[in-house]
Write an enzyme that holds these catalytic residues in place. Structure first.
Site, PDB file in Angstrom:
ATOM      1  N   SER A  79      -0.413  -6.017   1.226  1.00  0.00           N
ATOM      2  CA  SER A  79       0.880  -5.500   1.661  1.00  0.00           C
ATOM      3  C   SER A  79       1.336  -6.277   2.884  1.00  0.00           C
ATOM      4  CB  SER A  79       0.765  -4.014   2.018  1.00  0.00           C
ATOM      5  OG  SER A  79       1.904  -3.553   2.722  1.00  0.00           O
TER       6      SER A  79
ATOM      7  N   TYR B 158      -3.603   2.815   6.327  1.00  0.00           N
ATOM      8  CA  TYR B 158      -3.122   2.048   5.174  1.00  0.00           C
ATOM      9  C   TYR B 158      -3.102   0.555   5.491  1.00  0.00           C
ATOM     10  CZ  TYR B 158       0.119   0.134   1.730  1.00  0.00           C
ATOM     11  OH  TYR B 158       0.701  -0.639   0.754  1.00  0.00           O
TER      12      TYR B 158
END
Length: 248
Positions: free
Chosen positions: A140, A154
């Protein structure tokens, strides 16, 4: 061409979108996810739209590590081989560290990194036996540095899995084993559909088309879409922490 492609987390979101994009290119698919009912929907949809494409499905919780290895071997036998594995299954939940949300942060870290490792192990074992294959790891843009609040665990988990992919790539340099790390930017999915005023967000179909194109080029690393996320990532790495704290 990579003919037989396995995707985890394929019942919804980017996984489902990538399955559609690959099927449109005539690729055979092995689709794994926890929700069997949604997997059945995807399989029926693809069978109706692309009758020549073979689709194998397996209900799989990627945190069941033995089941992950068994599922990968099983679909390899059903399709007659695996050419590419896309480590896509993941969680985006999280809370600020130290605020009582350890269970949530732990689930995200385990799913995105430890389960990611298990998937890489299972895929690379198959590829090493065969002598070739393409491992794709979904990271990401959040992985470029530590992020505040709900993104802390995350972002850390996505940075960890990206570093894992770097290590596998270094371990297989000079072979026919290829490793790609993708860093998606903001792509609209069920996971983030409630976010308003998100800058540079694109719809799922466009995002998944770009992801599939990037995979077929087989780069070591790629931001998707390249603009604005490649330069934005470079800037984000250098921002003072006070500005990073305000960016989310």
């Amino acid at each position: 061409m990579r003919r037989n492609i396995l995707i985890t987390g394929a019942s919804s979101g980017l996984g489902r979108g990538m399955a559609r994009a690959f099927a449109a290119r005539g690729r055979n698919l092995a689709l794994c996810a926890r929700r069997a009912d949604l997997l059945a929907e995807v399989r029926a949809e693809l069978a109706a739209a692309y009758p020549d494409v073979r689709v194998a499905v397996r209900r799989l919780d990627v945190r069941d590590y033995e089941a992950t290895a068994a599922a990968f071997r099983s679909v390899r036998e059903e399709l007659g081989g695996l050419d590419r594995v896309v480590v896509n299954a993941g969680l985006g939940a999280g809370v600020s560290v130290g605020t009582g949300g350890f269970a949530t942060n732990r689930a995200t870290a385990e799913t995105n990194f430890v389960a990611g490792l298990a998937q890489c192990e299972a895929a690379m074992e198959i590829f090493r036996e065969r002598g070739e294959g393409h491992l794709v790891v979904m990271s990401s843009v959040s992985a470029v540095r530590g992020m505040p609040r709900h993104l802390t665990a995350y972002a850390a988990s996505k940075a960890a899995v990206a570093t894992l992919a770097d290590g596998i790539r270094a371990d297989t340099v000079g072979t026919r084993l290829k490793v790609t790390t993708l860093f998606p930017g903001y792509i609209r999915t069920e996971m983030n559909e409630d976010l308003d005023r998100t800058p540079f967000i694109i719809d799922r179909d466009k995002g998944c088309e770009l992801l599939v194109r990037a995979m077929d080029r087989e780069p070591a690393r790629a931001h998707v879409p390249a603009w604005p996320w490649a330069p934005a990532g470079a800037v984000l790495r250098r921002l003072p922490v006070a500005l990073v704290a305000k960016s989310v």
